[in-house]
Design a protein around this motif. Structure first.
Motif, mmCIF file in Angstrom:
data_model
loop_
_atom_site.group_PDB
_atom_site.id
_atom_site.type_symbol
_atom_site.label_atom_id
_atom_site.label_comp_id
_atom_site.label_asym_id
_atom_site.label_seq_id
_atom_site.Cartn_x
_atom_site.Cartn_y
_atom_site.Cartn_z
ATOM 1 N N TYR A 160 0.821 -1.200 0.000
ATOM 2 C CA TYR A 160 0.000 0.000 0.000
ATOM 3 C C TYR A 160 0.856 1.252 0.000
ATOM 4 O O TYR A 160 2.004 1.246 0.425
ATOM 5 N N ILE A 161 0.253 2.323 -0.501
ATOM 6 C CA ILE A 161 0.862 3.647 -0.393
ATOM 7 C C ILE A 161 0.361 4.233 0.921
ATOM 8 O O ILE A 161 -0.839 4.411 1.118
ATOM 9 N N ARG A 162 1.272 4.484 1.826
ATOM 10 C CA ARG A 162 0.893 5.066 3.122
ATOM 11 C C ARG A 162 0.756 6.580 2.999
ATOM 12 O O ARG A 162 -0.128 7.189 3.583
ATOM 13 N N ASP A 163 1.676 7.180 2.244
ATOM 14 C CA ASP A 163 1.645 8.632 2.075
ATOM 15 C C ASP A 163 2.395 8.964 0.797
ATOM 16 O O ASP A 163 3.398 8.320 0.473
ATOM 17 N N MET A 164 1.891 9.975 0.075
ATOM 18 C CA MET A 164 2.584 10.386 -1.142
ATOM 19 C C MET A 164 2.282 11.852 -1.409
ATOM 20 O O MET A 164 1.153 12.305 -1.213
ATOM 21 N N LYS A 192 10.559 4.630 2.569
ATOM 22 C CA LYS A 192 10.257 6.030 2.281
ATOM 23 C C LYS A 192 11.291 6.539 1.285
ATOM 24 O O LYS A 192 12.491 6.505 1.551
ATOM 25 N N PHE A 193 10.787 6.999 0.151
ATOM 26 C CA PHE A 193 11.641 7.536 -0.899
ATOM 27 C C PHE A 193 11.369 9.029 -1.011
ATOM 28 O O PHE A 193 10.216 9.448 -1.146
ATOM 29 N N THR A 194 12.437 9.813 -0.931
ATOM 30 C CA THR A 194 12.349 11.256 -1.136
ATOM 31 C C THR A 194 13.169 11.564 -2.385
ATOM 32 O O THR A 194 14.387 11.353 -2.402
ATOM 33 N N VAL A 195 12.482 12.015 -3.420
ATOM 34 C CA VAL A 195 13.120 12.278 -4.710
ATOM 35 C C VAL A 195 13.020 13.767 -4.988
ATOM 36 O O VAL A 195 11.921 14.331 -4.989
ATOM 37 N N THR A 196 14.171 14.393 -5.209
ATOM 38 C CA THR A 196 14.207 15.820 -5.496
ATOM 39 C C THR A 196 14.981 16.045 -6.782
ATOM 40 O O THR A 196 16.077 15.515 -6.949
ATOM 41 N N SER A 197 14.393 16.810 -7.686
ATOM 42 C CA SER A 197 15.069 17.176 -8.929
ATOM 43 C C SER A 197 15.352 18.672 -8.880
ATOM 44 O O SER A 197 14.443 19.482 -8.701
ATOM 45 N N LYS A 198 16.640 18.999 -9.016
ATOM 46 C CA LYS A 198 17.056 20.409 -9.002
ATOM 47 C C LYS A 198 17.745 20.737 -10.316
ATOM 48 O O LYS A 198 18.354 19.878 -10.945
ATOM 49 N N LEU A 218 9.170 14.744 -4.773
ATOM 50 C CA LEU A 218 8.273 13.606 -4.614
ATOM 51 C C LEU A 218 8.637 12.876 -3.333
ATOM 52 O O LEU A 218 9.809 12.573 -3.104
ATOM 53 N N GLU A 219 7.637 12.652 -2.496
ATOM 54 C CA GLU A 219 7.825 11.830 -1.296
ATOM 55 C C GLU A 219 6.834 10.687 -1.379
ATOM 56 O O GLU A 219 5.642 10.914 -1.618
ATOM 57 N N LEU A 220 7.338 9.484 -1.177
ATOM 58 C CA LEU A 220 6.497 8.296 -1.253
ATOM 59 C C LEU A 220 6.835 7.364 -0.104
ATOM 60 O O LEU A 220 7.992 6.961 0.046
ATOM 61 N N GLU A 221 5.836 7.066 0.717
ATOM 62 C CA GLU A 221 5.961 6.037 1.743
ATOM 63 C C GLU A 221 5.159 4.850 1.260
ATOM 64 O O GLU A 221 3.937 4.939 1.094
ATOM 65 N N TYR A 222 5.864 3.752 1.013
ATOM 66 C CA TYR A 222 5.230 2.554 0.470
ATOM 67 C C TYR A 222 5.478 1.421 1.447
ATOM 68 O O TYR A 222 6.610 1.196 1.875
#
Length: 170
Positions: free
Chosen positions: A25-29, A70-76, A87-91
């Motif tokens: 499940y996706i807990r938070d996104m 928990k994946f924290t993806v940042t594009s700069k 993008l923050e995704l807790e799976y």
């Protein structure tokens, strides 16, 4: 052949490891398209950074565990370090696990279980970035063994710092 017969050479029979994914499940996104909100001028040279955090806990049911990634993806933009998207995704996954010795359970939960979840995380990140107006981002494979070892080293260092006697000041 009798399955109850002792193992050859007196070796103890090992219980086979059983792992079953009961739920995912996706807990938070959250996804923020900063480019769409603020606009951007000039050439864009994206620099993508990915941070991964892991957590696992026992559930009240025997042999069941919940594992969160928990994946924290940042594009700069490389030119001016302005954020293009975040993008923050807790799976999470719920696993039924049997046959793993107690001393190996912690690494199993934080290495093998996230490996099982990762293809789904990769797909979600790809879809969300594409649907958010960017080229789909296909995450590189994650070395969960290295992440686990780094966390062990960090904890050992923190414990050593706490255990060190205070240095008296003159």
């Amino acid at each position: 052949m009798n399955d109850d017969a002792p193992a050859p050479n007196g070796a103890a029979q090992q219980t086979p490891v059983k792992m079953q994914v009961l739920a995912q499940y996706i807990r938070d996104m959250s996804f923020e398209n900063i480019v769409a909100q603020k606009g951007i001028n000039g050439d864009v040279k994206p620099d993508v950074q990915v941070q991964v955090n892991l957590d696992a806990k026992k559930r009240p049911v025997d042999n069941q565990y919940e594992v969160l990634t928990k994946f924290t993806v940042t594009s700069k933009n490389k030119e001016d370090q302005s954020v293009l998207f975040a993008l923050e995704l807790e799976y999470g996954g719920v696993f039924h696990i049997e046959g793993v010795p107690d001393q190996q359970l912690h690494p199993f939960l934080l290495i093998e279980c996230p490996r099982m979840l990762f293809p789904y995380v990769r797909r979600i990140v790809s879809d969300v970035t594409r649907d958010g107006g960017f080229p789909p981002l296909n995450l590189d494979n994650v070395d969960f063994v290295a992440i686990y070892r780094q966390e062990l080293a960090r904890r050992a260092q923190a414990e050593a710092a706490e255990a060190a006697p205070a240095v008296p000041q003159a």
